[in-house]
Design a protein around this motif. Structure first.
Motif, PDB file in Angstrom:
ATOM      1  N   VAL B 162       0.818  -1.207   0.000  1.00 56.25           N
ATOM      2  CA  VAL B 162       0.000   0.000   0.000  1.00 56.25           C
ATOM      3  C   VAL B 162       0.851   1.257   0.000  1.00 56.25           C
ATOM      4  CG1 VAL B 162      -1.703   1.308   1.317  1.00 56.25           C
ATOM      5  CG2 VAL B 162      -1.930  -1.167   1.075  1.00 56.25           C
ATOM      6  N   THR B 163       1.966   1.223   0.684  1.00 51.84           N
ATOM      7  CA  THR B 163       2.806   2.423   0.787  1.00 51.84           C
ATOM      8  C   THR B 163       3.450   2.799  -0.531  1.00 51.84           C
ATOM      9  OG1 THR B 163       4.595   0.979   1.475  1.00 51.84           O
ATOM     10  CG2 THR B 163       3.363   2.098   3.213  1.00 51.84           C
ATOM     11  N   ALA B 164       3.573   1.839  -1.446  1.00 52.86           N
ATOM     12  CA  ALA B 164       4.259   2.119  -2.704  1.00 52.86           C
ATOM     13  C   ALA B 164       3.286   2.507  -3.815  1.00 52.86           C
ATOM     14  CB  ALA B 164       5.064   0.900  -3.144  1.00 52.86           C
ATOM     15  N   ARG B 165       1.998   2.552  -3.504  1.00 56.21           N
ATOM     16  CA  ARG B 165       1.028   2.821  -4.552  1.00 56.21           C
ATOM     17  C   ARG B 165       1.178   4.218  -5.118  1.00 56.21           C
ATOM     18  NH1 ARG B 165      -4.827   1.320  -2.798  1.00 56.21           N
ATOM     19  NH2 ARG B 165      -3.833   2.023  -0.894  1.00 56.21           N
ATOM     20  N   GLN B 166       0.998   4.327  -6.431  1.00 56.96           N
ATOM     21  CA  GLN B 166       0.992   5.653  -7.045  1.00 56.96           C
ATOM     22  C   GLN B 166       0.103   5.627  -8.269  1.00 56.96           C
ATOM     23  OE1 GLN B 166       4.644   6.583  -9.151  1.00 56.96           O
ATOM     24  NE2 GLN B 166       5.442   4.613  -8.534  1.00 56.96           N
ATOM     25  N   GLY B 167      -0.430   6.774  -8.629  1.00 57.03           N
ATOM     26  CA  GLY B 167      -1.191   6.874  -9.874  1.00 57.03           C
ATOM     27  C   GLY B 167      -2.627   6.416  -9.737  1.00 57.03           C
ATOM     28  N   GLY B 168      -2.967   5.677  -8.703  1.00 53.36           N
ATOM     29  CA  GLY B 168      -4.344   5.245  -8.506  1.00 53.36           C
ATOM     30  C   GLY B 168      -5.163   6.371  -7.900  1.00 53.36           C
ATOM     31  N   GLY B 169      -6.417   6.063  -7.609  1.00 51.79           N
ATOM     32  CA  GLY B 169      -7.315   7.116  -7.148  1.00 51.79           C
ATOM     33  C   GLY B 169      -7.178   7.455  -5.678  1.00 51.79           C
ATOM     34  N   ARG B 170      -6.356   6.736  -4.950  1.00 48.42           N
ATOM     35  CA  ARG B 170      -6.301   6.948  -3.501  1.00 48.42           C
ATOM     36  C   ARG B 170      -4.989   7.566  -3.058  1.00 48.42           C
ATOM     37  NH1 ARG B 170      -9.245   2.199  -0.314  1.00 48.42           N
ATOM     38  NH2 ARG B 170      -9.035   3.827   1.228  1.00 48.42           N
TER      39      ARG B 170
ATOM     40  N   SER C 102      -8.492 -13.659   1.883  1.00 49.10           N
ATOM     41  CA  SER C 102      -8.664 -12.204   1.826  1.00 49.10           C
ATOM     42  C   SER C 102      -9.133 -11.808   0.429  1.00 49.10           C
ATOM     43  CB  SER C 102      -7.346 -11.497   2.171  1.00 49.10           C
ATOM     44  OG  SER C 102      -6.377 -11.753   1.171  1.00 49.10           O
ATOM     45  N   THR C 103      -9.801 -10.654   0.324  1.00 52.02           N
ATOM     46  CA  THR C 103     -10.396 -10.264  -0.953  1.00 52.02           C
ATOM     47  C   THR C 103      -9.946  -8.876  -1.385  1.00 52.02           C
ATOM     48  OG1 THR C 103     -12.362  -9.369   0.132  1.00 52.02           O
ATOM     49  CG2 THR C 103     -12.457 -11.678  -0.564  1.00 52.02           C
ATOM     50  N   ALA C 104     -10.166  -8.606  -2.673  1.00 48.90           N
ATOM     51  CA  ALA C 104      -9.844  -7.316  -3.283  1.00 48.90           C
ATOM     52  C   ALA C 104     -10.932  -7.002  -4.290  1.00 48.90           C
ATOM     53  CB  ALA C 104      -8.481  -7.391  -3.978  1.00 48.90           C
ATOM     54  N   THR C 105     -11.509  -5.803  -4.201  1.00 51.55           N
ATOM     55  CA  THR C 105     -12.583  -5.425  -5.118  1.00 51.55           C
ATOM     56  C   THR C 105     -12.255  -4.090  -5.769  1.00 51.55           C
ATOM     57  OG1 THR C 105     -14.218  -6.576  -3.756  1.00 51.55           O
ATOM     58  CG2 THR C 105     -15.062  -4.958  -5.314  1.00 51.55           C
ATOM     59  N   ILE C 106     -12.483  -4.023  -7.082  1.00 51.49           N
ATOM     60  CA  ILE C 106     -12.324  -2.774  -7.826  1.00 51.49           C
ATOM     61  C   ILE C 106     -13.658  -2.391  -8.442  1.00 51.49           C
ATOM     62  CG2 ILE C 106     -11.416  -4.096  -9.785  1.00 51.49           C
ATOM     63  CD1 ILE C 106     -10.032  -1.575 -10.784  1.00 51.49           C
ATOM     64  N   MET C 130     -10.348   3.226 -12.949  1.00 49.45           N
ATOM     65  CA  MET C 130     -10.855   2.828 -11.631  1.00 49.45           C
ATOM     66  C   MET C 130     -11.648   3.969 -10.998  1.00 49.45           C
ATOM     67  SD  MET C 130      -8.604   1.076  -8.639  1.00 49.45           S
ATOM     68  CE  MET C 130      -7.510   2.441  -8.190  1.00 49.45           C
ATOM     69  N   ASN C 131     -12.938   3.731 -10.760  1.00 47.80           N
ATOM     70  CA  ASN C 131     -13.747   4.694  -9.995  1.00 47.80           C
ATOM     71  C   ASN C 131     -13.425   4.579  -8.508  1.00 47.80           C
ATOM     72  OD1 ASN C 131     -14.976   5.048 -12.454  1.00 47.80           O
ATOM     73  ND2 ASN C 131     -17.068   4.731 -11.728  1.00 47.80           N
ATOM     74  N   PRO C 143      -6.891   6.230 -12.621  1.00 45.44           N
ATOM     75  CA  PRO C 143      -8.149   6.705 -12.028  1.00 45.44           C
ATOM     76  C   PRO C 143      -9.113   7.165 -13.126  1.00 45.44           C
ATOM     77  CG  PRO C 143      -6.440   8.375 -11.801  1.00 45.44           C
ATOM     78  CD  PRO C 143      -5.768   7.160 -12.395  1.00 45.44           C
ATOM     79  N   SER C 144     -10.420   6.910 -12.944  1.00 52.56           N
ATOM     80  CA  SER C 144     -11.420   7.476 -13.857  1.00 52.56           C
ATOM     81  C   SER C 144     -11.422   8.988 -13.692  1.00 52.56           C
ATOM     82  CB  SER C 144     -12.807   6.907 -13.533  1.00 52.56           C
ATOM     83  OG  SER C 144     -12.824   5.505 -13.689  1.00 52.56           O
TER      84      SER C 144
END
Lengths: 171, 171, 171
Positions: B162-170, C102-106, C130-131, C143-144
């Motif tokens: 999670v700490t390395a995430r980039q470019g996504g919406g969060r 464990s799960t992951a949802t987009i 990704m919304n 990201p959308s």
């Protein structure tokens, strides 16, 4: 009958366009889906009801209180009670995320009336109801109608304790 | 070809009508979607299988053990193997809430056979399978088929910490 | 117009076939949905982009790192910018479960370009956005697009404290 299939296609497109423009917050494009005199009820409170296209556009600015949203529409059922009018029911899963990362999800329905105008089909009336919601969703929405069991009905035992499960996908 | 498009429209309507009437517990209207001699398998156990319209109607009274439900249907694929017959595959997200507020969700599929009757298309056979479920859903359902990796397959590293995430919406 | 309705039907079928074959890991059937020269971008990183049918097939073997998946597609909007070409937007809820449970949802979108070939419509370009996503989903996805509020916009108070809720389904 070909015309009716094309009408269904156009109305379905608008139902999806509403979701797309709401998630993108393209509110001018969203407002154009509605008639000038439309009435929208997202819930029983005044602040969740809008009369007229301009009011709907302004009211939906409240979606900016979420950081991200995703509106997944399905189960579209369209009926034509008379020429130039259509009643549409659809199901919606609306996922919302706050700036703090917490989320709110509603499992809902849109009960819509569309009318044919010179510019194409437009949404004249929308009433949102709620089949379900998670703990994070606290907006006051009309409950969807659901019949109650007959008096004296007793629930059968169907659900298994987790340890006894077999044959499912998680064995 | 116009007839085939209309047939698809009618069958899709029935798939959605099933969801609507189940969530509303309008079981008489729901039962009318099926043929008199229909066979429905919600899972491998006897109590999850029903033969005949009346048995299906009675069996689905078990849904009253939930306080609320919401059945979201999508991914409809219809094929016509011969005149008067249709095979339909659809995806379902079924959300259920118990009176105590706990929930159960299944990510499933309906494998259906429809037949054309003098009264219109009717559902003759339904088999439910399960792509996935959350911990709250403990009913014994057939797993959907999924091919296994070739022998010796090694999973690549795709998911990021999670700490390395980039470019996504969060971010 | 009948031809256009049939084209929409065929393209929708392929969108659903992608989900079905991916969840079943029928990768040869999945690959046949694409053109030989297709380009797919699941995210901005090289390892999430594939050029050509064979590369897509091989890249999607990474889905085996999940124990189960379920891809629920909806909100299909298809436009025909010129003869033999179609732009399709669709929404996707992609649920994934790891071997440890464990799960992951987009909550995402597919932005697609289809072309008509002698063998039928084929997917020539796909870009996933990704919304939203839950905490378990950590793949780096575009990201959308979402417009930001005007400067100085202040969020209204809409959500109620849980204790004050009324009229909803959980009273």
């Amino acid at each position: 009958m070909l015309q009716e299939l094309m009408d269904r296609e156009e109305i379905s497109f608008l139902l999806h366009e509403y979701c797309r423009t709401l998630d993108a917050m393209e509110l001018d494009t969203l407002a154009a889906i509605f008639t000038e005199d439309c009435v929208v009820e997202y819930g029983p409170e005044d602040r969740l009801q809008s009369h007229g296209r301009a009011a709907i556009r302004q009211g939906l600015e409240r979606l900016w209180r979420w950081r991200r949203t995703s509106h997944h529409l399905s189960n579209v059922q369209i009926r034509f009670p008379r020429a130039g009018e259509a009643n549409a029911l659809s199901y919606i899963i609306a996922w919302h995320e706050r700036p703090d990362g917490s989320t709110a999800t509603i499992w809902g329905q849109y009960h819509d009336k569309f009318v044919r105008t010179p510019a194409g089909w437009r949404l004249k009336r929308r009433r949102q109801t709620m089949n379900g919601n998670d703990a994070g969703f606290t907006v006051n929405v009309f409950p969807s109608e659901r019949r109650q069991p007959p008096a004296g009905w007793i629930a059968p035992v169907i659900d298994q304790p987790v340890t006894a499960r077999q044959g499912g996908g998680r064995t």
